[in-house]
Motif scaffolding. Structure first.
Motif, short mmCIF file in Angstrom:
data_model
loop_
_atom_site.label_atom_id
_atom_site.label_comp_id
_atom_site.label_asym_id
_atom_site.label_seq_id
_atom_site.Cartn_x
_atom_site.Cartn_y
_atom_site.Cartn_z
N ARG A 209 0.73 -1.07 -0.02
CA ARG A 209 0.28 0.16 0.34
C ARG A 209 1.01 1.08 0.34
O ARG A 209 0.08 2.06 -0.51
CB ARG A 209 -1.44 -0.32 0.85
CG ARG A 209 -2.22 -1.28 1.70
CD ARG A 209 -2.64 -0.93 2.01
NE ARG A 209 -4.25 -0.17 2.39
CZ ARG A 209 -4.24 -0.68 3.56
NH1 ARG A 209 -5.16 -1.54 3.88
NH2 ARG A 209 -5.34 0.33 3.55
N VAL B 240 1.68 1.47 -7.13
CA VAL B 240 1.79 2.38 -8.08
C VAL B 240 0.98 3.67 -8.83
O VAL B 240 1.56 4.32 -9.09
CB VAL B 240 1.46 1.12 -9.39
CG1 VAL B 240 2.40 1.58 -10.99
CG2 VAL B 240 2.35 -0.44 -9.16
N GLY B 241 -0.13 3.26 -8.06
CA GLY B 241 -0.93 4.84 -9.06
C GLY B 241 -1.48 6.29 -7.84
O GLY B 241 -1.16 6.75 -8.21
N ARG B 242 -0.87 5.36 -6.01
CA ARG B 242 -1.48 6.01 -5.71
C ARG B 242 -0.83 5.47 -3.91
O ARG B 242 -0.85 5.14 -2.72
CB ARG B 242 -3.17 5.55 -5.01
CG ARG B 242 -3.95 6.81 -5.78
CD ARG B 242 -5.24 6.38 -5.87
NE ARG B 242 -5.70 5.37 -5.78
CZ ARG B 242 -5.81 4.03 -6.77
NH1 ARG B 242 -5.75 5.43 -8.04
NH2 ARG B 242 -6.45 3.31 -7.06
N PRO B 243 0.58 5.90 -4.20
CA PRO B 243 2.15 5.40 -3.40
C PRO B 243 1.78 6.48 -1.68
O PRO B 243 0.56 7.28 -2.19
CB PRO B 243 3.00 6.10 -3.84
CG PRO B 243 3.00 7.04 -5.15
CD PRO B 243 1.82 6.36 -5.52
N LEU B 244 0.99 5.93 -0.97
CA LEU B 244 1.43 6.86 0.53
C LEU B 244 2.57 7.14 0.97
O LEU B 244 3.78 6.58 1.28
CB LEU B 244 0.98 5.74 1.26
CG LEU B 244 -0.60 5.65 1.17
CD1 LEU B 244 -1.21 4.59 2.11
CD2 LEU B 244 -1.76 6.47 0.82
#
Lengths: 480, 466
Positions: A411, A415-419
């Motif tokens: 998480r 790839v699209g929404r790193p945190l």
């Protein structure tokens, strides 16, 4: 959270190539040609390309009929994770479970799916059914497939397939692999990979039990910094006059002791994992000094390095690898090895290694963090990580612990929404995952901990690691 | 040219895997295929590939049915609503055109298309079809395969023109119902009105009562109401809103001058009770219980902002007389009730200051009663009118996709690369999500902020305090 200044284990120069774990796997960091040219030698040592023409046509497969009962057997279907490798023509190369020849139909179907989607100018990546994932990785001439009932994410499964592919390339070199298939599309690669199945099996198990591969980092054996420096300089001195030695790697129990390298070159963690796996999977290294060709795909996938592999001594189970581009310097390196061992023995380094191997790193509780159950700290600039000894309640459930880390890692690195930060509480535990410029930290805490207490412990923990960084990490990047 | 292209529909098809299994008859498998501009060979190929994928995946005995296939350029969603019948939707992934070293490259943004969102979109498409036309099996049993094909053609061709694929989000996953909480007295008035009406008109089997887009009362199963509600607020009511505006809006604060007046009319049913000669077009809806399916006429009566939905069994004959009687009863009574509701709502309206941009935005959903509340979405139209970034909305769907890992209760706080915070709290079947735009906040501050918001917005709703 504002204690980013504390950045334990950071180093300006690293022995490891430091990149994220889920990037382009085809990119190489170095070139063997360059090394040879650098030391003023003509690049005549090319890969030992066997002419494919010598190898007889394979037609033995026709004799073995498909066996549907086999595929339908409960035992086979219940496997948590299947891994298949096939050629782009559909020829079986590897199956993690079962005998490839009995799975010919299955391989055929997988090849058909891939090529059908290819006909639409597209590439199949994965299929989701329930919680089962079917992941496809299409390399030039090979198709790799994972069918997984584990919780691992698609990128994590792709990374495992990449490891398998790199393992195959490490045996053959990528150049040779390509040449084989360019000459004969229908080639049965298994004839060149006999004995490699075992190493691939081991590699897949390795991925499942070690956080190192998910993290794209290695763990170091904790040693007093003076000892580590002594070992490094013993290696440097013994090898300084040997030409074309690229890396000297000393490891024990899946942990790195030291790594000495040729100037300007560094090794990629993914390549180092292949080496760790090779050492662990090969019992024979324990008894004989060995000489083995080895391609490090992330270093240079086109050619071989040659490795002198041996354990230090009967009374010290650390394994030393000396990697060179020369194919016939076994005796030179063997001599160097003896010098190294001698020096280390005189400086009491063998005892220090044994002592560290026989003791444990201590649990969180021992370190004075009762509210922490476990943690992993990864220093990004050195691609190294540290974890304490596993303690309750995970002693008999390391699988869950590792899954928690894989979940958090997935998480954080989506790839699209790193945190930047993830804090999750479930009735079982609280998990804090934190990605900063210098490090990644994953902490498992008691579920009922106050948020403020959790933050306080994390700050304390970072300081604790900082104080011990030169013991827990390999901070110098010595060269020959 | 550079720029971003949003997700679009590539194709949508329905097939039965037991049909047309003889060589050369493959086209008989296909019950519906969109777009019909695709060559028949292409249609057969696509259906064939879908079948192959279904078989391949099933051979490994997964723990659930196939949901999706991810390729570099497309996403294909699968749904088997009835035995052997498959509904498949293929999306073209959104992409970004970039110029790199003089040549154009296309970057597909796979992660922007979330499986759980489009899985819901696909299921909802089927359920909407089923609401009006019944199941595929029913249609074949009662009429014929050809009639089913015609029905599918009629329904789905227009359905996809209304679908705004790139605005689909967490709301599609919940597919919830917005409820209007009332004070006891007003709620009882509504209740009394419905009871009296159902007593006077025994042909009315069930009733639902809406005020604007909010539901006050529903007498049908939530699973059915979910679909009917979507139809009402997305299709039926907006279509009639325009004409209503012409009649003037209602002055809210004056003591009701309408008591004697009568503002209502039928939305489905005769357009004009005095002039019309026919009762007009009345939709028939299929409501499902675990065991059977009942068909009802859906008569919707609207006065000012309230809509009363009457479910009358199919077998009842409807004529002008009955509509006149209904109008005489509902019209005056409803006008009074609506003015009470309007008055109550005016008192509840929040002052604009509390709705400022930096305030936390939230979504609440309770799976038990499907109740849903959002300050993230500024309207119900799904046209991208949202109060948070798209990324935040997608993160909420991500958290939702992972919620099963938390078991019965849990809390997730994440911080994005742009320093937004998104929080998810789950407790049994209730879910609460908050998006906060507080750049320099700490984890502790965020956690406190969410606690406060829970206290003000979800009074009396229990969340396990982990």
């Amino acid at each position: 959270m504002s204690c980013t200044e504390v950045n334990p284990g950071a180093s300006v120069e690293s022995v490891l190539v430091t990149t994220d774990s889920c990037e382009n796997f085809e990119q190489m960091s170095s070139s063997l040609e360059e090394i040879k040219n650098y030391v003023g030698k003509s690049p005549e040592v090319s890969d030992s390309s066997t002419s494919v023409d010598n190898l007889e046509e394979s037609n033995s497969l026709n004799a073995v009929g498909s066996d549907d009962d086999y595929i339908r057997s409960k035992d086979w279907l219940e496997k948590k994770k299947h891994i298949f490798v096939l050629s782009s023509a559909g020829k079986p190369i590897y199956s993690r479970y079962g005998i490839e020849d009995k799975l010919v139909t299955m391989f055929g179907v997988m090849q058909a799916l891939v090529s059908f989607v290819q006909d639409q100018n597209d590439t199949i990546n994965c299929i989701h059914a329930g919680s089962t994932k079917y992941v496809f990785l299409n390399k030039n001439h090979l198709i790799l497939v994972a069918i997984s009932k584990t919780e691992e994410s698609v990128p994590q499964l792709v990374s495992q397939l990449n490891y398998v592919f790199n393992q195959i390339a490490s045996i053959l070199t990528l150049t040779r692999l390509n040449k084989i298939y360019e000459q004969r599309r229908n080639y049965d690669l298994r004839r060149l990979l006999s004995g490699v199945e075992r190493i691939i099996d081991h590699l897949l198990n390795f991925y499942e039990i070690e956080p190192a591969l998910t993290l794209g980092a290695v763990q170091c054996l904790s040693l007093p910094p003076s000892i580590r420096d002594t070992i490094s300089s013993a290696i440097t001195q013994a090898c300084s006059k040997i030409k074309n030695l690229v890396f000297a790697i000393l490891l024990a129990n899946n942990k790195l002791i030291t790594l000495v390298r040729m100037k300007k070159y560094a090794i990629h963690p993914a390549d180092l994992h292949l080496i760790f796996n090779l050492v662990q999977a090969s019992e024979s290294f324990k008894t004989v000094e060995s000489w083995t060709p080895l391609c490090l795909p992330r270093f240079d996938a086109s050619g071989f390095l040659y490795g002198h592999v041996s354990y230090l001594a009967e009374d010290c189970q650390a394994c030393l690898l000396l990697l060179t581009v020369e194919r016939d310097v076994f005796f030179t390196l063997s001599e160097a090895k003896h010098k190294i061992v001698e020096k280390m023995r005189r400086a009491n380094c063998l005892e220090a290694i044994n002592e560290s191997l026989n003791s444990t790193d201590g649990t969180c509780l021992n370190a004075g963090f009762p509210e922490l159950r476990h943690y992993i700290y990864k220093s990004k600039s050195t691609a190294q990580f540290h974890q304490p000894e596993i303690s309750a309640p995970y002693i008999n459930n390391t699988e869950r612990l590792l899954m928690l880390y894989k979940r958090a890692h997935r998480r954080l690195h989506s790839v699209g929404r790193p945190l930047k930060l993830l804090f999750e509480r479930s009735p079982q535990e609280a998990v804090l995952a934190w990605d900063t410029r210098g490090f990644e930290l994953y902490v498992i805490l008691e579920p009922l901990i106050e948020t403020s207490a959790a933050i306080a412990s994390v700050g304390k923990l970072l300081n604790w690691i900082k104080k011990r960084e030169d013991k827990l990490f390999h901070l110098n990047a010595p060269t020959f | 040219m550079t720029g971003k292209v949003e997700v679009t529909l590539n194709n949508f098809f329905i097939f039965n895997s037991t049909y047309g299994n003889n060589e050369g008859e493959e086209k008989n498998k296909i019950l519906f295929y969109h777009p019909n501009t695709d060559h028949l060979d292409t249609q057969i190929k696509n259906v064939g590939l879908a079948e192959a994928i279904i078989q391949f995946t099933a051979s490994f005995k997964p723990d659930g049915p196939i949901k999706s296939v991810h390729t570099l350029k497309r996403r294909q969603m699968y749904f088997q609503p009835e035995p052997n019948f498959w509904v498949v939707m293929t999306l073209n992934l959104p992409f970004i055109r970039k110029i790199k070293e003089g040549s154009e490259i296309i970057e597909y943004t796979e992660e922007d298309v979330q499986d759980n969102v489009y899985e819901s979109v696909l299921k909802q498409a089927y359920h909407m079809y089923r609401l009006f036309s019944g199941t595929f099996v029913q249609a074949i049993e009662k009429t014929s395969l050809d009639i089913l094909k015609t029905k599918l053609e009629q329904f789905f061709t227009s359905y996809f023109t209304t679908l705004k694929l790139h605005h689909c989000d967490i709301v599609n996953i919940f597919n919830g119902i917005q409820c209007l909480p009332l004070d006891k007295q007003t709620f009882l008035n509504v209740q009394c009105f419905i009871n009296a009406m159902e007593c006077n008109f025994p042909i009315i089997k069930h009733t639902a009562f809406l005020y604007n887009d909010h539901m006050i009362w529903s007498g049908i199963e939530p699973s059915n109401m979910q679909i009917v509600y979507q139809y009402l607020i997305k299709t039926l009511l907006p279509a009639h809103l325009g004409s209503e505006l012409l009649c003037g809006s209602m002055p809210r604060n004056q003591p009701s001058p309408f008591a004697a007046l009568h503002h209502g009319r039928f939305i489905t049913g005769p357009e004009n009770l005095k002039a019309s000669t026919s009762i007009g077009k009345i939709p028939r809806v299929h409501l499902y219980s675990d065991t059977d399916c009942t068909i009802y006429h859906l008569v919707v009566y609207r006065a000012l902002s309230a809509s009363v939905c009457l479910f009358i069994e199919e077998k009842e004959e409807l004529d002008m007389k009955i509509f006149k009687e209904l109008d005489d009863f509902i019209g005056p009574a409803l006008t009074v009730i609506v003015s009470d509701i309007a008055e109550y709502c005016t008192k509840q309206v929040v002052t604009p200051s509390s709705q400022s941009e930096t305030n936390p935005k939230f979504i609440y959903f309770n799976k038990m009663n499907l109740a849903y509340k959002s300050s993230v979405h500024l309207d119900n139209k799904q046209t991208g009118n949202i109060a948070v970034t798209k990324e935040c909305l997608k993160l909420i769907s991500d958290i939702n996709a992972n919620k099963d890992l938390l078991e019965y209760a849990g809390e997730v706080i994440v911080k994005t690369m742009n320093d937004y915070w998104v929080v998810g709290k789950m407790s049994n079947l209730r879910e609460f999500y908050v998006a906060l735009q507080q750049k320099n906040a700490s984890l502790i501050e965020i956690s406190d902020e969410v606690k406060k918001l829970c206290d003000t917005e979800l009074k009396g709703i229990f969340f396990h305090s982990l």
